[in-house]
Design a protein around this motif. Sequence first.
Motif, short mmCIF file in Angstrom:
data_model
loop_
_atom_site.label_atom_id
_atom_site.label_comp_id
_atom_site.label_asym_id
_atom_site.label_seq_id
_atom_site.Cartn_x
_atom_site.Cartn_y
_atom_site.Cartn_z
N GLY A 1 0.79 -1.23 0.00
CA GLY A 1 0.00 0.00 0.00
C GLY A 1 0.82 1.27 0.00
N LYS A 2 0.14 2.36 -0.32
CA LYS A 2 0.72 3.70 -0.30
C LYS A 2 -0.35 4.68 0.17
CE LYS A 2 4.17 6.52 -1.12
NZ LYS A 2 5.41 6.40 -0.34
N SER A 3 0.01 5.57 1.09
CA SER A 3 -0.92 6.58 1.58
C SER A 3 -0.18 7.92 1.67
CB SER A 3 -1.48 6.19 2.95
OG SER A 3 -2.41 7.14 3.41
N GLU A 4 -0.73 8.96 1.03
CA GLU A 4 -0.06 10.25 0.94
C GLU A 4 -1.04 11.39 1.23
OE1 GLU A 4 3.20 9.85 -2.52
OE2 GLU A 4 1.15 9.47 -3.20
N ARG A 5 -0.47 12.55 1.59
CA ARG A 5 -1.26 13.75 1.83
C ARG A 5 -0.59 14.93 1.13
NH1 ARG A 5 -3.62 9.99 3.29
NH2 ARG A 5 -4.76 9.62 5.22
N GLN A 6 -1.39 15.97 0.86
CA GLN A 6 -0.85 17.18 0.22
C GLN A 6 -1.56 18.40 0.79
OE1 GLN A 6 -2.46 19.35 -2.37
NE2 GLN A 6 -0.61 20.64 -2.20
N PHE A 7 -0.79 19.34 1.32
CA PHE A 7 -1.29 20.60 1.87
C PHE A 7 -0.43 21.72 1.31
CE2 PHE A 7 -2.43 17.30 4.81
CZ PHE A 7 -3.68 17.64 5.28
N ASP A 8 -1.05 22.80 0.92
CA ASP A 8 -0.30 23.92 0.34
C ASP A 8 0.69 24.51 1.33
OD1 ASP A 8 -1.66 23.62 -2.02
OD2 ASP A 8 -3.15 25.18 -1.59
N LEU A 9 0.37 24.48 2.64
CA LEU A 9 1.21 25.13 3.65
C LEU A 9 2.12 24.15 4.38
CD1 LEU A 9 -1.40 27.62 5.17
CD2 LEU A 9 0.30 28.02 3.38
N ILE A 10 2.21 22.91 3.91
CA ILE A 10 3.08 21.91 4.53
C ILE A 10 3.97 21.31 3.46
CG2 ILE A 10 3.16 19.71 5.78
CD1 ILE A 10 0.51 20.39 7.04
N ASN A 11 5.24 21.12 3.79
CA ASN A 11 6.18 20.42 2.89
C ASN A 11 6.29 21.12 1.54
OD1 ASN A 11 7.92 18.05 3.02
ND2 ASN A 11 6.69 17.22 1.35
N ASP A 12 6.20 22.45 1.55
CA ASP A 12 6.29 23.25 0.32
C ASP A 12 5.22 22.85 -0.71
OD1 ASP A 12 8.51 24.68 1.28
OD2 ASP A 12 9.89 23.12 0.57
N GLY A 13 4.08 22.37 -0.21
CA GLY A 13 2.99 22.01 -1.10
C GLY A 13 3.16 20.68 -1.82
N LYS A 14 4.24 19.95 -1.53
CA LYS A 14 4.49 18.67 -2.20
C LYS A 14 3.77 17.54 -1.46
CE LYS A 14 9.16 20.18 -3.54
NZ LYS A 14 10.61 19.90 -3.37
N TRP A 15 3.45 16.48 -2.19
CA TRP A 15 2.87 15.28 -1.59
C TRP A 15 3.89 14.66 -0.63
CZ3 TRP A 15 -2.06 13.39 -2.10
CH2 TRP A 15 -2.84 13.94 -3.10
N PHE A 16 3.39 14.18 0.53
CA PHE A 16 4.27 13.51 1.49
C PHE A 16 3.55 12.30 2.07
CE2 PHE A 16 1.93 16.79 3.78
CZ PHE A 16 1.45 16.12 4.90
#
Length: 773
Positions: free
Chosen positions: A624-639
Amino acid sequence: MRILFLISSLIIFSCFSAFCQDKNTISGYVKDASSGELLIGAVVQVKDTQLSTATNSYGYFSMDVLENDIDIIASFVGYKPFFVKVNVSNKKRLAIELEPLDNMLEEVVVSGKKRNNNVTDAQMGALNFTMEEVKNVPVLFGERDILKTIQMLPGVAKGGEGSSNFYVRGGGGDQNLILLDEATVYNASHLMGFFSTFNSDAIKDVALYKGGIPAQYGGRASSVLDIRMLDGNNKKFAAEGGLGLIASRLKLEGPIVKDKSSFMISGRRTYADLFLKLSNDEKVKKSKLYFYDLNAKANYRFNDKNTLYVSGYFGKDDLGYGDLFSFDWGNATATARWNHVFSEKLFSNTTLIYSDFTYNVNVSSDDTKFKIASKIENFNLKQDFSYYRNNSNTFRFGIQGLRQKISPASLDAADNSSFNSIDIEKRYGIEAAAYASHEWKPADWLSLIYGLRITDFMVQGPGTFYDFDDDGDVIGAEEYGGSIVKHHLNLEPRLSMSFILNPKNSIKLSYNRIVQNLHQLTNTTSSLPTDQFVLSSINIKPQYADQVAVGYFRNFADNAYELSLESYYKYMGNQIDFRNGADLQANKYLEGELVFGQGRSYGLELLLRKTQGRFNGWISYTLGKSERQFDLINDGKWFNARQDRTHDVSVVAMYELTKKWSLGANFVYYTGNAITYPSGKYSVNGNTMFYYTERNGYRMPDYHRLDISATYEPKPAHKRFHSSWSFGLYNVYNRKNAYIIDFRENENNANITEAYRIALFGAIPSVTWNFKF
């Protein structure tokens, strides 16, 4: 919109098809002959035909038959088959009682259903268990625990060492709806997660839905864990319990009025705190370290058409050190349910439910005295109907109204304390929902379950609602009375399909959208009692998840082996996380500390299971793979999400060595959790500060563990009294799995930072004496 159009078209066509037929109908309940317990999922079949059905969650069935004089066969795992001749014109409602087998093999199977039901049923991503079926699975401290067992299924990730928390198909821990007799359980763990709140002696049936979730369920975006308590023995008085190294338990049940009503009460308590009394330290003597829980249920059958059930649960944890510190938390639920049979075809269930969760923290020292308290509660009224039109068409529909209240963590400080009191406003919400679904078998090779759920979440006053800018600062506020502040209206379509290639092979497809209006704020992979809850509001939109799945199902060797291979993709919208450096505790502007983004998870699940014979068990694997993306976290990149794991393997084996000895073993391995480690450090005014870069860009060490167990059940000296001994060894090879990875300066060189591992458990033996009479 295309999915909604498809579902609407199916409803119109299938309703027309269903009402063009008319046949004789028989219905009734299937029970345990020795206790009167209703059996969920028992199979009722017309002899020498393919006509069959299964009892619902309340033990009720309905089936159309072609002839007037028929032979009925009823069956359930662990019970003798029941045969009866029926003249339908004279008797349309049956009361079937099945006799338990004298020597029942401990099989891990889908309870009571047709042996190839996993192939032919349209439902996918679902499993059912009874507690008897998992009694030999080794677990921590020797306590049977359904939450620890489901963690060994594909698509279900463990929260961590010893934790009861779990994650389903990449979703968050708060995205699991956990129900106990239809009441929501907000925190399903004792002792910070090492035990679950569910006493195995009080549980009858457990159903887990990972995908293709039926329309009658809503409110959580990832899964549903539906747990049903035992009704109680309406034939005779019985007692059951156990004495262990950590905890003891006792269950009492019996008739109130024989064959008409019964009761069940079950309690459990740990007693580690009793050993603290032996200490010479007065503070230790006054310390507290225990939990207890209590399950109770009663029912009364007025007649064949009306039965009333009342059940409840109360559990509490209490930790404390002398007079300096105390921390307690607990759940309480209450359910009143009325089952009514309008006719052989129409079944009704009316339910009134109450749930709450509270925690309290008290700190008292010379200059620091304060109390933190929080509470979440709801009142829920449901009306559900099942209409069994014929053997190929079952309709389910209903409405629901739920009122939610959250009392956030407020700080009450004494006058002489170094802290100031902070009072946080309560928040209220009302959720109204309606649903309809149809289980349809238009051809021998095709089965469908489809439906639609409509929810309207109403943000309610009184309270002050704030507006925030992009930096989380307050830019406006508006005060409301008890009126509705905002509506969140959503449609949730559901669809499951099974293409039956032959009796041993099928391909299944499913799609569901689920909306969630209650959000749990946490920054760990183990759910803590102090995690905060927030409702959808002006600033917080409802979370939602769209999931599609496809699977291949096959049985081998006369259904003794079951194989399933499922692939899924889940998109999650309006996900919630914290800003970097967020202030979380007793913060009236907490919504300004939140950021909103999106998530995705995808994977492949494999389950190979042996369900018959003296040797049985399963092998589970998840990629499996589970990711999140927020504009104000991690420079907006998926993590990576915190619960992201590439590989997760479980092997469970159980073997009946002799009539007296049964052996069990399980092995688990999974990729370490994603975590954020410092990438460097710097000094400010002589203080060392760590520098962080990528969010969750590192991994904890891989986890693996082997557990074994043995159960000895001697021949009873008295026919009414039975006892057994359960022996277990958790973490056989004493693996020091990392619970926390922390960092410190090297003792010899302050310029060198070194990581060190904190392990929670080594090898842990357990022994429990179980009894029943």
